[in-house]
Each structure stands twice: as structure tokens, then as C-alpha cells.
Design a protein around this motif. Structure first.
Motif, PDB file in Angstrom:
ATOM      1  N   ALA A   1       0.826  -1.199   0.000  1.00 24.82           N
ATOM      2  CA  ALA A   1       0.000   0.000   0.000  1.00 24.82           C
ATOM      3  C   ALA A   1       0.866   1.257   0.000  1.00 24.82           C
ATOM      4  CB  ALA A   1      -0.922  -0.011   1.218  1.00 24.82           C
ATOM      5  N   GLU A   2       0.362   2.279  -0.657  1.00 31.18           N
ATOM      6  CA  GLU A   2       1.085   3.554  -0.718  1.00 31.18           C
ATOM      7  C   GLU A   2       1.036   4.233   0.649  1.00 31.18           C
ATOM      8  OE1 GLU A   2       3.424   6.336  -2.607  1.00 31.18           O
ATOM      9  OE2 GLU A   2       2.657   4.446  -3.418  1.00 31.18           O
ATOM     10  N   TRP A   3       2.187   4.754   1.060  1.00 37.48           N
ATOM     11  CA  TRP A   3       2.266   5.454   2.332  1.00 37.48           C
ATOM     12  C   TRP A   3       1.972   6.934   2.123  1.00 37.48           C
ATOM     13  CZ3 TRP A   3       4.469   3.880   7.306  1.00 37.48           C
ATOM     14  CH2 TRP A   3       4.606   2.499   7.416  1.00 37.48           C
ATOM     15  N   THR A   4       1.127   7.502   2.978  1.00 39.98           N
ATOM     16  CA  THR A   4       0.863   8.937   2.925  1.00 39.98           C
ATOM     17  C   THR A   4       1.988   9.688   3.639  1.00 39.98           C
ATOM     18  OG1 THR A   4      -0.364   9.006   5.011  1.00 39.98           O
ATOM     19  CG2 THR A   4      -1.607   8.465   2.991  1.00 39.98           C
ATOM     20  N   ARG A   5       2.046  10.978   3.380  1.00 36.62           N
ATOM     21  CA  ARG A   5       3.047  11.800   4.069  1.00 36.62           C
ATOM     22  C   ARG A   5       2.841  11.758   5.575  1.00 36.62           C
ATOM     23  NH1 ARG A   5       3.735  17.840   2.040  1.00 36.62           N
ATOM     24  NH2 ARG A   5       4.696  16.729   0.280  1.00 36.62           N
ATOM     25  N   ALA A   6       1.594  11.808   5.997  1.00 37.37           N
ATOM     26  CA  ALA A   6       1.314  11.769   7.443  1.00 37.37           C
ATOM     27  C   ALA A   6       1.808  10.474   8.068  1.00 37.37           C
ATOM     28  CB  ALA A   6      -0.185  11.947   7.678  1.00 37.37           C
ATOM     29  N   GLN A   7       1.642   9.356   7.362  1.00 43.06           N
ATOM     30  CA  GLN A   7       2.115   8.075   7.878  1.00 43.06           C
ATOM     31  C   GLN A   7       3.640   8.029   7.940  1.00 43.06           C
ATOM     32  OE1 GLN A   7       0.056   5.645   4.984  1.00 43.06           O
ATOM     33  NE2 GLN A   7      -1.339   4.845   6.544  1.00 43.06           N
ATOM     34  N   ARG A   8       4.287   8.588   6.939  1.00 42.30           N
ATOM     35  CA  ARG A   8       5.748   8.578   6.893  1.00 42.30           C
ATOM     36  C   ARG A   8       6.369   9.436   7.996  1.00 42.30           C
ATOM     37  NH1 ARG A   8       8.291   7.046   1.836  1.00 42.30           N
ATOM     38  NH2 ARG A   8       6.744   6.327   0.320  1.00 42.30           N
ATOM     39  N   TYR A   9       5.646  10.436   8.439  1.00 39.94           N
ATOM     40  CA  TYR A   9       6.217  11.343   9.434  1.00 39.94           C
ATOM     41  C   TYR A   9       5.516  11.234  10.784  1.00 39.94           C
ATOM     42  CZ  TYR A   9       9.299  13.094   5.928  1.00 39.94           C
ATOM     43  OH  TYR A   9      10.298  13.167   4.985  1.00 39.94           O
ATOM     44  N   GLN A  10       4.941  10.067  11.022  1.00 41.18           N
ATOM     45  CA  GLN A  10       4.397   9.776  12.347  1.00 41.18           C
ATOM     46  C   GLN A  10       5.528   9.434  13.294  1.00 41.18           C
ATOM     47  OE1 GLN A  10       1.707   6.453  12.412  1.00 41.18           O
ATOM     48  NE2 GLN A  10       0.791   7.060  14.361  1.00 41.18           N
ATOM     49  N   ARG A  11       5.459   9.954  14.505  1.00 43.28           N
ATOM     50  CA  ARG A  11       6.508   9.699  15.484  1.00 43.28           C
ATOM     51  C   ARG A  11       6.363   8.296  16.072  1.00 43.28           C
ATOM     52  NH1 ARG A  11       9.527  13.331  17.881  1.00 43.28           N
ATOM     53  NH2 ARG A  11       9.235  12.349  19.919  1.00 43.28           N
ATOM     54  N   TYR A  12       7.484   7.628  16.201  1.00 43.59           N
ATOM     55  CA  TYR A  12       7.537   6.294  16.793  1.00 43.59           C
ATOM     56  C   TYR A  12       6.960   6.313  18.197  1.00 43.59           C
ATOM     57  CZ  TYR A  12       9.877   1.969  18.374  1.00 43.59           C
ATOM     58  OH  TYR A  12      10.168   0.723  18.862  1.00 43.59           O
ATOM     59  N   GLU A  13       7.251   7.374  18.937  1.00 47.04           N
ATOM     60  CA  GLU A  13       6.813   7.469  20.326  1.00 47.04           C
ATOM     61  C   GLU A  13       5.291   7.583  20.446  1.00 47.04           C
ATOM     62  OE1 GLU A  13      10.944   9.186  19.944  1.00 47.04           O
ATOM     63  OE2 GLU A  13       9.060   9.269  18.824  1.00 47.04           O
ATOM     64  N   ASP A  14       4.618   7.984  19.367  1.00 42.61           N
ATOM     65  CA  ASP A  14       3.169   8.190  19.413  1.00 42.61           C
ATOM     66  C   ASP A  14       2.370   6.965  18.969  1.00 42.61           C
ATOM     67  OD1 ASP A  14       3.696  10.773  20.229  1.00 42.61           O
ATOM     68  OD2 ASP A  14       3.549  11.617  18.208  1.00 42.61           O
ATOM     69  N   VAL A  15       3.059   5.896  18.607  1.00 43.05           N
ATOM     70  CA  VAL A  15       2.380   4.692  18.134  1.00 43.05           C
ATOM     71  C   VAL A  15       2.102   3.768  19.318  1.00 43.05           C
ATOM     72  CG1 VAL A  15       2.541   2.703  16.594  1.00 43.05           C
ATOM     73  CG2 VAL A  15       3.494   4.914  15.895  1.00 43.05           C
ATOM     74  N   ASP A  16       0.918   3.176  19.360  1.00 41.59           N
ATOM     75  CA  ASP A  16       0.543   2.337  20.491  1.00 41.59           C
ATOM     76  C   ASP A  16       1.322   1.025  20.481  1.00 41.59           C
ATOM     77  OD1 ASP A  16      -1.372   0.034  19.282  1.00 41.59           O
ATOM     78  OD2 ASP A  16      -1.722   1.916  18.216  1.00 41.59           O
ATOM     79  N   ASN A  17       1.458   0.431  21.643  1.00 36.89           N
ATOM     80  CA  ASN A  17       2.263  -0.777  21.818  1.00 36.89           C
ATOM     81  C   ASN A  17       1.741  -1.954  21.008  1.00 36.89           C
ATOM     82  OD1 ASN A  17       4.144   0.360  23.546  1.00 36.89           O
ATOM     83  ND2 ASN A  17       2.953  -0.111  25.380  1.00 36.89           N
TER      84      ASN A  17
END
Length: 505
Positions: free
Chosen positions: A2-18
Motif C-alpha cells: 500500500a502507498e504510504w501517505t506523508r502523514a504516515q511517513r512522518y508519524q513519530r515512533y513514540e506516538d504509536v501504540d504498543n
């Protein structure tokens, strides 16, 4: 994929749930392409090696890292330490994109020692509201506990006049008790350049100018520059983007190589020979060098290329680092040899001696998925010699050597799944001397070929099926008398550490 959006590419690792991170880790761990004895990302995408240094009894090896998928996005530095450059202990994230200056990525840089303490110099990447790039150069101090403290302000706040924001990848070196930083750049004419800075206190950097190499129209950007001296020869490494292919040369999407001669650091002029590629395989880029505990110059590269899609992308990860190579200059030529400490990985030695001819398929009963194979050519009356590894009924990775032309070819036409956006399925190099020795390091999804004791190297990823484990030899006409020495290689996976040990910090 799937194509990655800009928002997905620049999401912070620290903000992703476990839960998301654990699912991604499980997906990566199940990948059949995971390497055994190469540094690879715990998840996501690995690229440029960064911050390589030997300091206080330990090697520090970092790499660019986008944790959330096999694409280029918000970059971190992920760091390992090692005592021997063979076994590595993950230290987790060392540099994070946590300031305004590096809001869109902590880009490449280098490590150095100042007044007995360890520092990083790196490029901070910021994008404004119109997505215009802003590149600045920063320094961070590495404390004894591994924590990193960034200087509050950029030490180089903008490119010099006449250069664009393609201004990155500082490599620091020390000469005559003075600190220098060489930075990859692009001038306003769209030409790649290497810029030189100088400092006495590492806080204030003076722009000296660009290094005059007389390579005025050689790519539109020079990435990852590196400078060092070996045995009286000054060597400038860099990665020119935008160089057109020329016969067997410059066949990859971007190039990586060096010029060698003498650099007048006071007048910024380098007298040098031709640009030489460092590696003639499919997957090599962005190398960085450092001095080891014995005073040897060591090179590690990124086993991959930008703008290329790899089969492992489907498993949530991409790329690895090359094995460490010892550089030397012999007879005016740069040689690259695998570090001797890799012998620690050897198990199950097998040897064979005999003639290969047109009808030979298996001169030896070898099979292997992760191994080192040394082939000594003792006599050669054949017009062509063929060596095949990772073979099955339908797959094979072919190394061919033409005796008359001295051309050595790596052919992965039948090597299973192939990366996308790659020109052709063969790479060829012409040896300086007759083929006398091949040393192959074959991992789960890669091969590194050292020819004639480091005269040439070819590095590539391989994505074969799991049953492709055969090793074969034959000739076109005539015969060759060969000696084979094969070792199985024991990697970190055997110790149940490589896939699961990475810190989540």
C-alpha cells in the motif's frame, strides 16, 4: 504494498501504540529473509551507517532508521555497540527528531572525540509549511550512560551562499590538532560538491570553501562524503547522484566511490586519479569509515539503495549493513578485505580439491544458506568458469568469469524474487589480474563477493526460496583445478537475540 501517505511517513515512533508496534515486530520476526550475521533493522527501514567510531574499548555503530515500515520517513539513529565488530549489542535509539530543527528527521552524520568525550555531528532536517527543506548541522554530546545531549543551537545554521538546501551528511576528521567537517552539497547550478569547514572548539565552524576536484559535471548531489589518508594517499569517498551509466560502470540508481591522490587542505585542491566505484554489486551505498583499535581503516556500507523496492518490504522491513571491511592501499590500488574477526563465526569446515569441467555440476557435496566459501583457482585452462550458489531446481545465483577478458559477472536473473526499479539483472567488473581467489559471504538474503583478496567487491541482496541451498561449479570449455573451503556461519539468530533483542526505547 500500500502507498504510504506523508502523514504516515512522518508519524513519530513514540506516538504509536504498543499493540501496533508488537504486531509489526511479530510480522518482521516471521520474515524468511531475516539475516543471520548482518546488522538489520528490528522493524522498518535501515539506511545509512552513522556515527561509526571506536571509543573507550567499544565500537559504536549507528544507522538511519524509520521504525514503522519499509519506506523512507521520519528518521532516527539506532545504535549498537560491539567489542569485535562481529557481535553487536543494541542500545536502542540514540538520536531522535525531537526539536524544531530536526522535526522531519535526524539525518546522517559522524562521531568524533573532543577533549576525551564522544560527540556526534549530524544534519537536522526541517520542512516548512510549503514543504521546503531546511538543512542545518548540529552537534550532540554522548554521555557515559549512553544518553545524548544536543547542543541548543545549530553549529552551522545554513548552507553557504551559492548552495542549495541539499546540504548534509557531515563527516568530522582531525588533522594537525584542528577539527574539520566535510559536508555533501549541491550548488545552485545543480552540481554535486564537497564543502570544507574548520573549527578549534567544535562550536564555531568556519567555511573554507569547496574542495576543488575538477569534477564539475559529475552528478547533481554528492551524499555521504568521507576523507582519510592511508599510507600517504588521500582518499575522498562520496556518493554522486545523477551519474549516467557507462558500460559496466555506474549501473546502479545512485553511485558510491572514491577519488585518490593528494589533498592540499589549505588551498582546498585535490590532485587525483579517476573516480572508482567501491562496489560492483547491485546493493551498496552510503559507506562510512573509521579507525579501529588497531589503527586500521574500516568501512561499513548500507546494503541497499534509495528509490528501490525490495521483496522483504512485504514483511515490514528493509535493508541491512554490510560486513566491516579493512581498507588498504597496495600498489597504488585500494583494496577491501573482510575483517579477520569474522572467522569467529565459522563452524563445520569442509574442503574439496579437484577439477571443474563442462560436465561438472557438483564438484563437492556442499549445500548452504548462510556460509563462507573460499575458492582458490590453482590452475585455469577454461575459457569460462561458473560458480553457482543458492541453487535449486528453478533458482540459481551465478558468478561467471571469462579468462580472456578477466570479466567477472554476477547474474541474479534466476535468483528468485528481485527488487524493483533496478536496471538489468547482471553486474560486471573487469579484474586487474587473473582470477585466483573468491571469498563469498552468503547470508539468508545477501551475498558479498571479495575477488582476488580484496581487488574487487560485489554486494547484493538475494531473495531466493528456502530450498535454494545448492552450490555448483562448471566451465564452458577446458577445465580448472580448484580448491574449495566452506564454513557454515553461526550468527546472532542462533543465540535467539537478533530479531527480538532490540530495545523499544
Amino acid at each position: 504494498m500500500a502507498e504510504w501517505t506523508r502523514a504516515q511517513r512522518y508519524q513519530r515512533y513514540e506516538d504509536v501504540d504498543n499493540e501496533t508496534l508488537e504486531n509489526l515486530q511479530q510480522q518482521v520476526n516471521l520474515s524468511k529473509y531475516r539475516q543471520l550475521f548482518h546488522i538489520q533493522p528490528k522493524t522498518g527501514l535501515l539506511n545509512d551507517p552513522n556515527g561509526l567510531i571506536y571509543y573507550n574499548g567499544l565500537y559504536y555503530i549507528s544507522h538511519q532508521w524509520f521504525p514503522l515500515g519499509p519506506v523512507h520517513g521520519l528518521k532516527y539513529w539506532y545504535t549498537y555497540t560491539s567489542k569485535d565488530l562481529v557481535h553487536f549489542s543494541p542500545q536502542g535509539i540514540s538520536l531522535r527528531p525531537d526539536t524544531v530543527s530536526d522535526s522531519h528527521g535526524v539525518y546522517s552524520g559522524s562521531a568524533f572525540v573532543y577533549k576525551g568525550e564522544l560527540y556526534y555531528m549530524y544534519t537536522a532536517n526541517h520542512r516548512d509549511e510549503e514543504w521546503n527543506r531546511v538543512s542545518t548541522q548540529h552537534i550532540a554530546k554522548v554521555h557515559d550512560d549512553g544518553s545524548v545531549e544536543k547542543f541548543p543551537e545549530a553549529v552551522i545554521s545554513h548552507p553557504p551562499t551559492g548552495y542549495t538546501q541539499h546540504f548534509r551528511d557531515p563527516k568530522v576528521f582531525i588533522k594537525d590538532d584542528t577539527y574539520y567537517a566535510i559536508i555533501g552539497a549541491q550548488n545552485e547550478l545543480g552540481q554535486g560538491r564537497a564543502l570544507q569547514y574548520r573549527s578549534q572548539d567544535i562550536k564555531h565552524w568556519e567555511f573554507l570553501g569547496e574542495i576543488n576536484t575538477n569534477l564539475d559535471a559529475f552528478g547533481y548531489m554528492w551524499e555521504c562524503p568521507d576523507y582519510f589518508n592511508i599510507d600517504g594517499y588521500d582518499i575522498l569517498l562520496f556518493c554522486p547522484q545523477g551519474v549516467e551509466s557507462d558500460g559496466e560502470h555506474f549501473r546502479n540508481i545512485y553511485q558510491s566511490g572514491y577519488i585518490m591522490g593528494q589533498l592540499d587542505i589549505n588551498h582546498l585542491k585535490m590532485n587525483h586519479g579517476d573516480f572508482h566505484e567501491l562496489d560492483y554489486g547491485f546493493d551498496f551505498y552510503a559507506p562510512q569509515t573509521f579507525v579501529d583499535e588497531f589503527g586500521r581503516r574500516i568501512l561499513i556500507g548500507w546494503m541497499g539503495l534509495p528509490d528501490t523496492t525490495y521483496p522483504s518490504d512485504q514483511d515490514g522491513w528493509a535493508h541491512c549493513l554490510t560486513l566491516p571491511r579493512v581498507l588498504s592501499v597496495e600498489g597504488g590500488n585500494l583494496k577491501q578485505r573482510p575483517i579477520k574477526d569474522l572467522e569467529k563465526l565459522r563452524t563445520n569446515k569442509e574442503t574439496a580439491l579437484g577439477y571443474a569441467n563442462k560436465f561438472t555440476t557438483k564438484l563437492h557435496p556442499y549445500e548452504g544458506k548462510q556460509f563462507e566459501l573460499i575458492i582458490d583457482v590453482l590452475e585455469n585452462e577454461a575459457t569460462e568458469i561458473y560458480f553457482e550458489v543458492r541453487t535449486s531446481k528453478s533458482q540459481s545465483t551465478l558468478i561467471g568469469y571469462n579468462t580472456k577478458s578477466r570479466k567477472l559477472t554476477l547474474d541474479r536473473t534466476d535468483s528468485g524474487y528481485l527488487p524493483e526499479n533496478v536496471e538489468g539483472t547482471t553486474r560486471t567488473t573487469t579484474l586487474d589480474t587473473d582470477l585466483s581467489k573468491l571469498q563469498l559471504f552468503v547470508d539468508t538474503s545477501s551475498i558479498e563477493i571479495f575477488c582476488n583478496d580484496g581487488e574487487r567487491v560485489l554486494t547484493s541482496r538475494l531473495f531466493t526460496d528456502e530450498d535454494a541451498v545448492g552450490i555448483k561449479t562448471s566451465t564452458e570449455s577446458g577445465q580448472a583445478f580448484l580448491k574449495f573451503t566452506k564454513y557454515d556461519l553461526k550468527g546472532e539468530e542462533d543465540e535467539k537475540t537478533i530479531s527480538n533483542r532490540g530495545s523499544s526505547n
